[in-house]
Design a protein around this motif. Sequence first.
Motif, PDB file in Angstrom:
ATOM      1  N   GLU A  23       0.794  -1.244   0.000  1.00 20.42           N
ATOM      2  CA  GLU A  23       0.000   0.000   0.000  1.00 20.42           C
ATOM      3  C   GLU A  23       0.819   1.283   0.000  1.00 20.42           C
ATOM      4  OE1 GLU A  23      -3.996  -0.596   2.480  1.00 20.42           O
ATOM      5  OE2 GLU A  23      -2.206  -1.170   3.616  1.00 20.42           O
ATOM      6  N   ILE A  24       2.085   1.180   0.371  1.00 19.29           N
ATOM      7  CA  ILE A  24       2.915   2.376   0.628  1.00 19.29           C
ATOM      8  C   ILE A  24       4.223   2.272  -0.139  1.00 19.29           C
ATOM      9  CG2 ILE A  24       4.082   3.740   2.435  1.00 19.29           C
ATOM     10  CD1 ILE A  24       1.177   3.552   3.129  1.00 19.29           C
ATOM     11  N   LEU A  25       4.709   3.429  -0.606  1.00 16.18           N
ATOM     12  CA  LEU A  25       6.036   3.487  -1.222  1.00 16.18           C
ATOM     13  C   LEU A  25       6.764   4.704  -0.638  1.00 16.18           C
ATOM     14  CD1 LEU A  25       7.667   2.040  -3.547  1.00 16.18           C
ATOM     15  CD2 LEU A  25       6.960   3.924  -5.008  1.00 16.18           C
ATOM     16  N   ALA A  26       8.062   4.576  -0.437  1.00 15.56           N
ATOM     17  CA  ALA A  26       8.860   5.717   0.028  1.00 15.56           C
ATOM     18  C   ALA A  26      10.150   5.765  -0.766  1.00 15.56           C
ATOM     19  CB  ALA A  26       9.146   5.602   1.519  1.00 15.56           C
ATOM     20  N   VAL A  40       7.006   9.807   1.482  1.00 18.94           N
ATOM     21  CA  VAL A  40       6.239   8.595   1.789  1.00 18.94           C
ATOM     22  C   VAL A  40       4.858   8.780   1.176  1.00 18.94           C
ATOM     23  CG1 VAL A  40       5.493   7.004   3.586  1.00 18.94           C
ATOM     24  CG2 VAL A  40       7.491   8.467   3.987  1.00 18.94           C
ATOM     25  N   ILE A  41       4.465   7.855   0.317  1.00 17.96           N
ATOM     26  CA  ILE A  41       3.203   8.032  -0.415  1.00 17.96           C
ATOM     27  C   ILE A  41       2.350   6.767  -0.319  1.00 17.96           C
ATOM     28  CG2 ILE A  41       4.405   9.573  -2.040  1.00 17.96           C
ATOM     29  CD1 ILE A  41       4.078   7.445  -4.206  1.00 17.96           C
ATOM     30  N   PRO A  42       1.024   6.958  -0.310  1.00 17.87           N
ATOM     31  CA  PRO A  42       0.157   5.798  -0.490  1.00 17.87           C
ATOM     32  C   PRO A  42       0.169   5.451  -1.980  1.00 17.87           C
ATOM     33  CG  PRO A  42      -1.168   7.789  -0.346  1.00 17.87           C
ATOM     34  CD  PRO A  42       0.266   8.213  -0.197  1.00 17.87           C
ATOM     35  N   VAL A  63       0.831   5.630   6.307  1.00 20.93           N
ATOM     36  CA  VAL A  63       1.855   6.530   5.746  1.00 20.93           C
ATOM     37  C   VAL A  63       2.694   7.115   6.889  1.00 20.93           C
ATOM     38  CG1 VAL A  63       2.200   8.761   4.594  1.00 20.93           C
ATOM     39  CG2 VAL A  63       0.609   7.079   3.619  1.00 20.93           C
ATOM     40  N   ILE A  64       2.014   7.567   7.938  1.00 24.98           N
ATOM     41  CA  ILE A  64       2.726   8.187   9.069  1.00 24.98           C
ATOM     42  C   ILE A  64       3.564   7.149   9.815  1.00 24.98           C
ATOM     43  CG2 ILE A  64       2.390   9.369  11.287  1.00 24.98           C
ATOM     44  CD1 ILE A  64      -0.075  10.740   9.904  1.00 24.98           C
ATOM     45  N   LEU A  98      -0.996  12.579  -2.979  1.00 23.97           N
ATOM     46  CA  LEU A  98      -0.739  12.774  -1.546  1.00 23.97           C
ATOM     47  C   LEU A  98       0.618  12.210  -1.134  1.00 23.97           C
ATOM     48  CD1 LEU A  98      -2.439  13.593   1.104  1.00 23.97           C
ATOM     49  CD2 LEU A  98      -2.510  11.143   1.466  1.00 23.97           C
ATOM     50  N   HIS A  99       1.385  13.003  -0.399  1.00 21.35           N
ATOM     51  CA  HIS A  99       2.680  12.529   0.073  1.00 21.35           C
ATOM     52  C   HIS A  99       3.050  13.217   1.363  1.00 21.35           C
ATOM     53  CE1 HIS A  99       3.274  15.911  -2.711  1.00 21.35           C
ATOM     54  NE2 HIS A  99       4.291  16.255  -1.948  1.00 21.35           N
TER      55      HIS A  99
END
Length: 113
Positions: A23-26, A40-42, A63-64, A98-99
Amino acid sequence: MDTIFSKIIKREIPADIVYETDEILAFKDIDPKAPVHILVIPKKPIPTINDATAEDAELIGKVILAAKDIAKSLGIAESGYRLIMNCNKDGGQTVFHLHCHLVGGRQLAWTPG
Ligand code: AMP
């Protein structure tokens, strides 16, 4: 709408990826403002925080939490860091996916502007 970040998610353009889940990529910011500057993004393409709904609450929480884990893995958890989400023009948002910026590695000033 396709953004540069959705192209990074699809591996159509390169990025220095530091963390990934389903679900997440950074990845490292291409124009870092501090020694550590990670985005950090969904993977879900939510354009701005204005577009987030209650359904996205868990995802944004992830994300957080990912940012927190990355800060720890990069050794800046104890020294400290800042998490930032810019929204629209006055917030300085330039990429409409969103990031969360994870910024640290030095003492940060507190003067938004
Ligand atoms: P914002 O201004 O909050 O929308 O942040 C967008 C961030 O994306 C900026 O800090 C840019 O430096 C960063 N950025 C833009 N293109 C790329 C890219 N291809 N790879 C990594 N970071 C990027």
